[in-house]
Design a protein around this motif. Sequence first.
Motif, PDB file in Angstrom:
ATOM      1  N   UNK A  62       0.816  -1.214   0.000  1.00 13.74           N
ATOM      2  CA  UNK A  62       0.000   0.000   0.000  1.00 13.74           C
ATOM      3  C   UNK A  62       0.854   1.270   0.000  1.00 13.74           C
ATOM      4  N   UNK A  63       2.064   1.195   0.564  1.00 12.98           N
ATOM      5  CA  UNK A  63       2.914   2.384   0.640  1.00 12.98           C
ATOM      6  C   UNK A  63       3.723   2.629  -0.630  1.00 12.98           C
ATOM      7  N   UNK A  64       3.945   1.598  -1.430  1.00 14.57           N
ATOM      8  CA  UNK A  64       4.784   1.751  -2.626  1.00 14.57           C
ATOM      9  C   UNK A  64       4.288   2.862  -3.557  1.00 14.57           C
ATOM     10  N   UNK A  65       2.984   2.891  -3.936  1.00 17.34           N
ATOM     11  CA  UNK A  65       2.531   3.972  -4.827  1.00 17.34           C
ATOM     12  C   UNK A  65       2.518   5.347  -4.147  1.00 17.34           C
ATOM     13  N   UNK A  66       2.528   5.364  -2.810  1.00 16.00           N
ATOM     14  CA  UNK A  66       2.472   6.620  -2.085  1.00 16.00           C
ATOM     15  C   UNK A  66       3.832   7.307  -1.984  1.00 16.00           C
ATOM     16  N   UNK A  67       4.881   6.628  -2.457  1.00  8.70           N
ATOM     17  CA  UNK A  67       6.229   7.192  -2.400  1.00  8.70           C
ATOM     18  C   UNK A  67       6.466   8.230  -3.493  1.00  8.70           C
ATOM     19  N   UNK A  68       5.425   8.488  -4.302  1.00  2.00           N
ATOM     20  CA  UNK A  68       5.558   9.478  -5.374  1.00  2.00           C
ATOM     21  C   UNK A  68       5.879  10.867  -4.861  1.00  2.00           C
ATOM     22  N   UNK A  69       5.545  11.145  -3.605  1.00  2.00           N
ATOM     23  CA  UNK A  69       5.879  12.444  -3.033  1.00  2.00           C
ATOM     24  C   UNK A  69       7.384  12.622  -2.869  1.00  2.00           C
ATOM     25  N   UNK A  70       8.085  11.497  -2.796  1.00  2.00           N
ATOM     26  CA  UNK A  70       9.529  11.554  -2.601  1.00  2.00           C
ATOM     27  C   UNK A  70      10.301  11.146  -3.858  1.00  2.00           C
ATOM     28  N   UNK A  71       9.698  10.289  -4.699  1.00  2.00           N
ATOM     29  CA  UNK A  71      10.343   9.833  -5.931  1.00  2.00           C
ATOM     30  C   UNK A  71       9.492  10.252  -7.128  1.00  2.00           C
ATOM     31  N   UNK A  72       9.985  11.171  -7.939  1.00  2.00           N
ATOM     32  CA  UNK A  72       9.192  11.701  -9.067  1.00  2.00           C
ATOM     33  C   UNK A  72       8.693  10.633 -10.038  1.00  2.00           C
ATOM     34  N   UNK A  73       9.441   9.530 -10.214  1.00  2.00           N
ATOM     35  CA  UNK A  73       9.045   8.495 -11.175  1.00  2.00           C
ATOM     36  C   UNK A  73       7.792   7.739 -10.746  1.00  2.00           C
ATOM     37  N   UNK A  74       7.397   7.879  -9.474  1.00  2.00           N
ATOM     38  CA  UNK A  74       6.225   7.169  -8.962  1.00  2.00           C
ATOM     39  C   UNK A  74       4.988   8.055  -8.872  1.00  2.00           C
ATOM     40  N   UNK A  75       5.072   9.266  -9.366  1.00  2.00           N
ATOM     41  CA  UNK A  75       3.929  10.175  -9.296  1.00  2.00           C
ATOM     42  C   UNK A  75       2.825   9.751 -10.266  1.00  2.00           C
ATOM     43  N   UNK A  76       1.562  10.106  -9.956  1.00  2.00           N
ATOM     44  CA  UNK A  76       0.420   9.636 -10.762  1.00  2.00           C
ATOM     45  C   UNK A  76       0.454  10.019 -12.231  1.00  2.00           C
ATOM     46  N   UNK A  77       1.159  11.086 -12.615  1.00  2.00           N
ATOM     47  CA  UNK A  77       1.138  11.521 -14.009  1.00  2.00           C
ATOM     48  C   UNK A  77       2.192  10.832 -14.879  1.00  2.00           C
ATOM     49  N   UNK A  78       3.022   9.979 -14.280  1.00  2.00           N
ATOM     50  CA  UNK A  78       4.101   9.338 -15.040  1.00  2.00           C
ATOM     51  C   UNK A  78       3.620   8.060 -15.737  1.00  2.00           C
ATOM     52  N   UNK A  79       4.362   7.652 -16.777  1.00  2.00           N
ATOM     53  CA  UNK A  79       4.051   6.412 -17.494  1.00  2.00           C
ATOM     54  C   UNK A  79       4.180   5.199 -16.571  1.00  2.00           C
ATOM     55  N   UNK A  80       5.178   5.219 -15.703  1.00  2.00           N
ATOM     56  CA  UNK A  80       5.405   4.095 -14.794  1.00  2.00           C
ATOM     57  C   UNK A  80       4.197   3.885 -13.891  1.00  2.00           C
ATOM     58  N   UNK A  81       3.592   4.983 -13.443  1.00  2.00           N
ATOM     59  CA  UNK A  81       2.423   4.869 -12.572  1.00  2.00           C
ATOM     60  C   UNK A  81       1.240   4.255 -13.324  1.00  2.00           C
ATOM     61  N   UNK A 326      -3.749  10.635 -22.222  1.00  2.00           N
ATOM     62  CA  UNK A 326      -2.326  10.298 -22.233  1.00  2.00           C
ATOM     63  C   UNK A 326      -2.104   8.880 -22.735  1.00  2.00           C
ATOM     64  N   UNK A 327      -2.961   7.966 -22.329  1.00  2.00           N
ATOM     65  CA  UNK A 327      -2.859   6.580 -22.777  1.00  2.00           C
ATOM     66  C   UNK A 327      -3.234   6.453 -24.250  1.00  2.00           C
ATOM     67  N   UNK A 328      -4.280   7.146 -24.666  1.00  2.00           N
ATOM     68  CA  UNK A 328      -4.762   7.064 -26.041  1.00  2.00           C
ATOM     69  C   UNK A 328      -3.764   7.643 -27.042  1.00  2.00           C
ATOM     70  N   UNK A 329      -2.965   8.587 -26.611  1.00  2.00           N
ATOM     71  CA  UNK A 329      -2.012   9.235 -27.520  1.00  2.00           C
ATOM     72  C   UNK A 329      -0.643   8.578 -27.527  1.00  2.00           C
ATOM     73  N   UNK A 330      -0.473   7.520 -26.755  1.00  2.00           N
ATOM     74  CA  UNK A 330       0.840   6.868 -26.636  1.00  2.00           C
ATOM     75  C   UNK A 330       0.676   5.364 -26.848  1.00  2.00           C
ATOM     76  N   UNK A 331       0.984   4.905 -28.067  1.00  2.00           N
ATOM     77  CA  UNK A 331       0.803   3.478 -28.392  1.00  2.00           C
ATOM     78  C   UNK A 331       1.701   2.593 -27.547  1.00  2.00           C
ATOM     79  N   UNK A 332       2.922   3.038 -27.329  1.00  2.00           N
ATOM     80  CA  UNK A 332       3.867   2.252 -26.527  1.00  2.00           C
ATOM     81  C   UNK A 332       3.351   2.085 -25.101  1.00  2.00           C
ATOM     82  N   UNK A 333       2.803   3.147 -24.542  1.00  2.00           N
ATOM     83  CA  UNK A 333       2.256   3.078 -23.187  1.00  2.00           C
ATOM     84  C   UNK A 333       1.045   2.146 -23.148  1.00  2.00           C
TER      85      UNK A 333
END
Length: 355
Positions: A62-81, A326-333
Amino acid sequence: MKITQNVKLLLFFFSISLLLIAVAGECKCECSHEEDEGNKAGARKYKIAAIPSVLAAGVIGVLFPLLGKFFPSLRPETNFFFVTKAFAAGVILATGFMHVLPEGYEKLTSPCLKGAAWEFPFTGFIAMVAAILTLSVDSFATSYFHKLHFKTSKKIGDGEERDGGGGGEELGLHVHAHGHTHGIVGVESDEAEVQVHRTRVVAQVLEVGIIVHSVVIGISLGASQSPDTAKALFAALMFHQCFEGLGLGGCIAQGDFNCMSITIMSLFFSVTTPIGIAVGMGIASSYNESSQTALIVQGVLNAASAGILIYMSLVDFLAADFMHPKMQSNTRLQIMAHISLLVGAGIMSLLAKWA
């Protein structure tokens, strides 16, 4: 006030689920069934080990996705998220279809339940009603927040127009243009805030569905008398709790909750299954899972939980994210998200063999 209401709601569903299942275990059933011949002491060590292990797995998940406040790659707007959330959606979807719904069918179609009334497919009916009620909560809550913020923005807009109404033609044109610009920004801001409130509702309803299921499966492990069964449930529950936590954590992260709400929701999710295990251990001597009351209570709770989880995964996770611009405009994603979805659903489907 909002935090207090959330706590009361979670406590209510948790307490009702726990009380019903614990009371159901005391009722005896005349239906014959095979008793476990395993070593109770051997099963007990797995149960004791499962409590801290499942707790830790839930906290990590439950805490892993909440680490976006400290790690930019885990923020909700990223592809990884997006990819991670697709994996979590697959986990929750498979949990509903492969774990919870079959358990509900098994309980409510048991030969221990006598009478022609039980020939009706109650499991599917209850799951359907739970999904419709979830839709209603989702719809009415979103509508309420939308109307609330629309009225607020309208009052602000009217106030700006009154303030700029008496300063000459040139000044009036300037104020009109200025107010129009603020109106557009205000509408966009209100829409974003309504979406945040909707995401909060989604996170809370999802947690209710997960909590109900966690109570049932925790008591099942705690009441088990077979070392082999306890060992299999122990291993499966660790993955189960971690992956479900991943989905819930992603939803909480998008809801922009304050620190106290995040702590309360994370804590409730993490401790529910360990508490269920402890309760199961306490009632193991008197618990009879083949009693009519136990079968009905577990079957109804599992069916309702399945309806909630299936609706949430399909509508609030998959449909919302896969139709996102964002998903619709990115085939790779899109490809990565589909693969992640299939992997998450596949792993949880395999775990259905044990839990």
